[in-house]
Design an enzyme around this catalytic site. Sequence first.
Site, PDB file in Angstrom:
ATOM      1  N   ASN A  84       0.760  -1.238  -0.098  1.00 35.04           N
ATOM      2  CA  ASN A  84       0.075  -0.023   0.240  1.00 35.04           C
ATOM      3  C   ASN A  84       0.898   1.197   0.103  1.00 35.04           C
ATOM      4  O   ASN A  84       2.063   1.127   0.028  1.00 35.04           O
ATOM      5  CB  ASN A  84      -0.767  -0.139   1.226  1.00 35.04           C
ATOM      6  CG  ASN A  84      -2.281   0.561   1.067  1.00 35.04           C
ATOM      7  OD1 ASN A  84      -2.288   1.568   0.480  1.00 35.04           O
ATOM      8  ND2 ASN A  84      -3.283  -0.112   1.320  1.00 35.04           N
ATOM      9  N   ASP A  92      18.929   0.403   3.591  1.00 30.45           N
ATOM     10  CA  ASP A  92      20.385   0.481   3.671  1.00 30.45           C
ATOM     11  C   ASP A  92      21.009  -0.785   3.388  1.00 30.45           C
ATOM     12  O   ASP A  92      22.087  -1.189   3.238  1.00 30.45           O
ATOM     13  CB  ASP A  92      20.817   1.289   4.766  1.00 30.45           C
ATOM     14  CG  ASP A  92      20.499   2.663   4.694  1.00 30.45           C
ATOM     15  OD1 ASP A  92      21.362   3.492   4.360  1.00 30.45           O
ATOM     16  OD2 ASP A  92      19.454   3.249   4.917  1.00 30.45           O
ATOM     17  N   HIS A 114      21.127   3.783  14.416  1.00 27.31           N
ATOM     18  CA  HIS A 114      22.218   4.388  14.718  1.00 27.31           C
ATOM     19  C   HIS A 114      22.919   4.129  16.327  1.00 27.31           C
ATOM     20  O   HIS A 114      22.073   3.936  17.287  1.00 27.31           O
ATOM     21  CB  HIS A 114      21.869   6.115  15.044  1.00 27.31           C
ATOM     22  CG  HIS A 114      21.551   6.618  13.598  1.00 27.31           C
ATOM     23  ND1 HIS A 114      22.540   7.043  12.752  1.00 27.31           N
ATOM     24  CD2 HIS A 114      20.382   6.941  13.147  1.00 27.31           C
ATOM     25  CE1 HIS A 114      21.646   7.336  11.532  1.00 27.31           C
ATOM     26  NE2 HIS A 114      20.460   7.085  11.701  1.00 27.31           N
ATOM     27  N   SER A 141      -1.408  -1.913   8.922  1.00 28.26           N
ATOM     28  CA  SER A 141      -0.813  -0.220   8.573  1.00 28.26           C
ATOM     29  C   SER A 141      -0.163   0.245   9.814  1.00 28.26           C
ATOM     30  O   SER A 141      -0.319  -0.021  11.077  1.00 28.26           O
ATOM     31  CB  SER A 141      -2.090   0.764   8.471  1.00 28.26           C
ATOM     32  OG  SER A 141      -3.123   0.483   9.601  1.00 28.26           O
ATOM     33  N   ALA A 159      -1.630  -3.571  13.085  1.00 25.97           N
ATOM     34  CA  ALA A 159      -1.710  -2.305  12.977  1.00 25.97           C
ATOM     35  C   ALA A 159      -0.957  -1.710  14.181  1.00 25.97           C
ATOM     36  O   ALA A 159      -1.264  -1.745  15.249  1.00 25.97           O
ATOM     37  CB  ALA A 159      -2.956  -1.683  12.551  1.00 25.97           C
ATOM     38  N   LYS A 165      11.915  -7.560  17.745  1.00 30.84           N
ATOM     39  CA  LYS A 165      12.383  -9.119  17.594  1.00 30.84           C
ATOM     40  C   LYS A 165      11.700  -9.992  16.687  1.00 30.84           C
ATOM     41  O   LYS A 165      10.817  -9.723  16.118  1.00 30.84           O
ATOM     42  CB  LYS A 165      12.298  -9.792  19.210  1.00 30.84           C
ATOM     43  CG  LYS A 165      12.949  -8.845  20.176  1.00 30.84           C
ATOM     44  CD  LYS A 165      13.091  -9.491  21.573  1.00 30.84           C
ATOM     45  CE  LYS A 165      13.790  -8.657  22.575  1.00 30.84           C
ATOM     46  NZ  LYS A 165      13.450  -9.427  23.834  1.00 30.84           N
ATOM     47  N   ARG A 179       4.386  -8.629  20.384  1.00 29.43           N
ATOM     48  CA  ARG A 179       4.285 -10.032  20.990  1.00 29.43           C
ATOM     49  C   ARG A 179       3.579 -10.830  20.362  1.00 29.43           C
ATOM     50  O   ARG A 179       2.588 -10.249  19.997  1.00 29.43           O
ATOM     51  CB  ARG A 179       4.311  -9.792  22.359  1.00 29.43           C
ATOM     52  CG  ARG A 179       5.407  -8.750  23.076  1.00 29.43           C
ATOM     53  CD  ARG A 179       5.278  -9.258  24.640  1.00 29.43           C
ATOM     54  NE  ARG A 179       6.246  -8.269  25.515  1.00 29.43           N
ATOM     55  CZ  ARG A 179       6.205  -7.099  26.058  1.00 29.43           C
ATOM     56  NH1 ARG A 179       5.148  -6.370  25.608  1.00 29.43           N
ATOM     57  NH2 ARG A 179       7.203  -6.696  26.477  1.00 29.43           N
ATOM     58  N   ARG A 182      -1.401 -15.142  19.866  1.00 26.70           N
ATOM     59  CA  ARG A 182      -1.914 -16.401  19.712  1.00 26.70           C
ATOM     60  C   ARG A 182      -1.360 -16.941  18.545  1.00 26.70           C
ATOM     61  O   ARG A 182      -0.953 -16.278  17.563  1.00 26.70           O
ATOM     62  CB  ARG A 182      -3.400 -16.261  19.856  1.00 26.70           C
ATOM     63  CG  ARG A 182      -3.980 -15.382  18.449  1.00 26.70           C
ATOM     64  CD  ARG A 182      -5.705 -15.544  18.769  1.00 26.70           C
ATOM     65  NE  ARG A 182      -6.220 -14.821  17.673  1.00 26.70           N
ATOM     66  CZ  ARG A 182      -6.653 -15.039  16.812  1.00 26.70           C
ATOM     67  NH1 ARG A 182      -6.112 -16.298  16.003  1.00 26.70           N
ATOM     68  NH2 ARG A 182      -7.030 -14.541  15.596  1.00 26.70           N
TER      69      ARG A 182
END
Length: 208
Positions: A84, A92, A114, A141, A159, A165, A179, A182
Amino acid sequence: MTPLERRAAGLPYVYNDKAILDEQYGYQDELARYNRTMPSEHEKRRQMLSRIMGGVGENCTIDTPVHANWGLRNVHFGSNIYCNAMVSFVDDADIYIGDYCMIGPGTVFATAGHPVHPRLRRLRYVYNLPIHVGKNVWIGSGVQIMPGVTIGDNSVIGAGSVVTKDIPANVVALGSPCRVAREIGEHDRKYFYKDHELDFDPEAEQLP
């Protein structure tokens, strides 16, 4: 080592080096031309993506505007991917996205970061780590995907999530930090959204 050599070796480097910027601006100019195409110019867009991207399969759509630090040069799409509008690829480092993925508006794929040490940031140091997204992943989104993250096949990222991680395959994950909420399973065979029930079996051989 020069900044270009340090970048190629995966080491922190000074990003405003002239040799790096000269190459980067050339790719950004190409992407600016893509952003000026019309939505109806499907074949022109397809040809441009095949030229400017690191790799792209069949039936891929990237709605405009799209931003990329390296003009999508380090973005690699499988096939049948929909992206979208207003997505930013901080490419990079390489970004790999598998077949049949859907990417919501305003998503950011950030391969660059950084150092926390203030002197290194003042001197414009940056580091890059690749991002890997498996097949058939839905990214909602406004999701922020951080350097070095891998997302497994078939997973859904809610969203507004901030993915710091790795996320395994076949799960719904959300939040900041993101996280696992389910696993994807029988509930999703019956309901397509909250308590809205499907009127067919999504695993049936023939679908409506």
